[in-house]
Design an enzyme around this catalytic site. Sequence first.
Site, PDB file in Angstrom:
ATOM      1  CG  ASP A 211       0.402  -2.229   7.160  1.00 42.90           C
ATOM      2  OD1 ASP A 211       0.447  -3.338   7.723  1.00 42.90           O
ATOM      3  OD2 ASP A 211       0.853  -1.184   7.670  1.00 42.90           O
ATOM      4  CD  GLU A 262      -9.753   3.862 -13.901  1.00 44.58           C
ATOM      5  OE1 GLU A 262      -8.647   3.811 -14.496  1.00 44.58           O
ATOM      6  OE2 GLU A 262     -10.112   4.818 -13.202  1.00 44.58           O
TER       7      GLU A 262
END
Length: 549
Positions: A211, A262
């Site tokens: 956002d 990751e």
Amino acid sequence: MKEVSGANWWRQAAVYQIYPRSFSDSNGDGLGDIKGITAKVPYLNALGIDAVWLSPFYPSALADGGYDVDDYRDVDPRLGSLADFDEMTATLHAAGIKLIVDIVPNHSSNRHEWFKEALASPKGSAARDRYIFRDGKGLNGEFPPSDWESIFGGPAWERITEPDGTPGQWYMHLFAKEQPDFNWDNPEVRADFLKTLRFWADRGVDGFRIDVAHALTKDLSEPLPAKADLLAENETLDGTHPFWDRDEVHEIYAAWRDLFNEYNPPRTAVAEAWVHADRRGRYASPEGLGQAFNFDLLQAAFDAEQFREIITRNLAESEITGASSTWVFSNHDVVRHATRYGLPKGPGRNGPAQAWLMSGGKEPALNRELGIRRARAASLLMLALPGSAYLYQGEELGLHEVVEIPDTDRQDPAFFRNPGVDIGRDGCRVPLPWTTEGIAFGFGDAAAHLPQPEWFSAYAVAAQQDNPESTLSLYREALRLRSSLQTEEQLKWLNHPGDSVLHFIRPNGWQSVTNFGSEPVELPAGTVLVSSSPLSKGKLPADTTAWII
């Protein structure tokens, strides 16, 4: 069951935005919830989407529809629990549907534990440094630090009462006063959001919608410029605006990308960044968030020339950046495109629709039939484009904007902060109709938190699901076809007599033809797979799109 897998699943995905408080109410309290979403996974699966984007579901006072977050690592108890969230995630994944959640990093709510600590702490404290506090101007600090205005109207600064009861400092809020802005120069803020992203990624979330991604970093060096000296947020091209689209924000997203990578597959992200097209690519880069919303079609009129220019430019931009394009017509912040297209042409994301809303739906006159006809044509065209398609709940039903909301029932802060000027965004957030009758048209067993108009009955899922000509059936068929036809390859524009027809072909022979004009036109040779309106004696009628192969 479809399967959307691999590291690049998001590049060509059809993503369905759910505004959770208005999707499905499982416990009869008038508010949509997590269990309600879980119960509707079969519907989502039948629709044919690849992913769900879930608007904020965190604990919130709803000062701004959930974008005022009390706790970034929990579920609003009115919507359910973390266990309910985990069940929803597992159910979506079992149906082959990915999950994207909203992250709100520019500001918290004023009920966040950090902000409460800041109010209880003295000036200059570590607690206050997590937010943006400044001394006021004037003899006793009685005036705000600058004359800047918030997005929702009124000043962008709010004065606090110090712990000893005296009038004190001011804090910055680009949005509502209940949404204090974080200080992203503070390492603790950066570390805590990495913790939040990891929290949800570890729970199986596949991606994040960011956002106000262009507002995190700010330069508040004194003297602060006056409002009159500030350019609009999407007009600054050198990264020097004090709070919009600063270059330093990409340091934050580079760290987020390291975290995303990751995971296997890497978590994805899409930026809500209302920036100039020349600066959008940095948010969408592989070293950053990976995608950024392209709102250009959302702001365009139903016009062949505008559509062609926007599509051509954005596809060229995606070639340069390596990001996939994103396409969107409606979301929780704008007037639904079925309504926009039924009103006279006008600039901007809401255009004449704002005047229509302010008049209570009287002026200018809305042509509902034309609006939905054009919305169906535009959506079918969009689903044939390379890149990700972002859909907003209810557009597959052909819903129009709801204007019949009494002032006493409105919830959007924009309405209360701009009386007589801005009606707010409640009209696109009215709960969905699932059945043709009942107290809430199947949304739940109690009246919905925003009132639903009687005309919703004709647009309900139950009214459309067995009708092959319905908008719901059109979306289902288009998404089914798209799942097998969509590729990474770009399109090629094909010539067509006249300037009111857009015709392109994909390398696999998939053609899309849209008639923006007023008269039927000839179709190219081939098999018509689907059309947004019935053909007229073998010709493509006005305001209609057809796919051909």
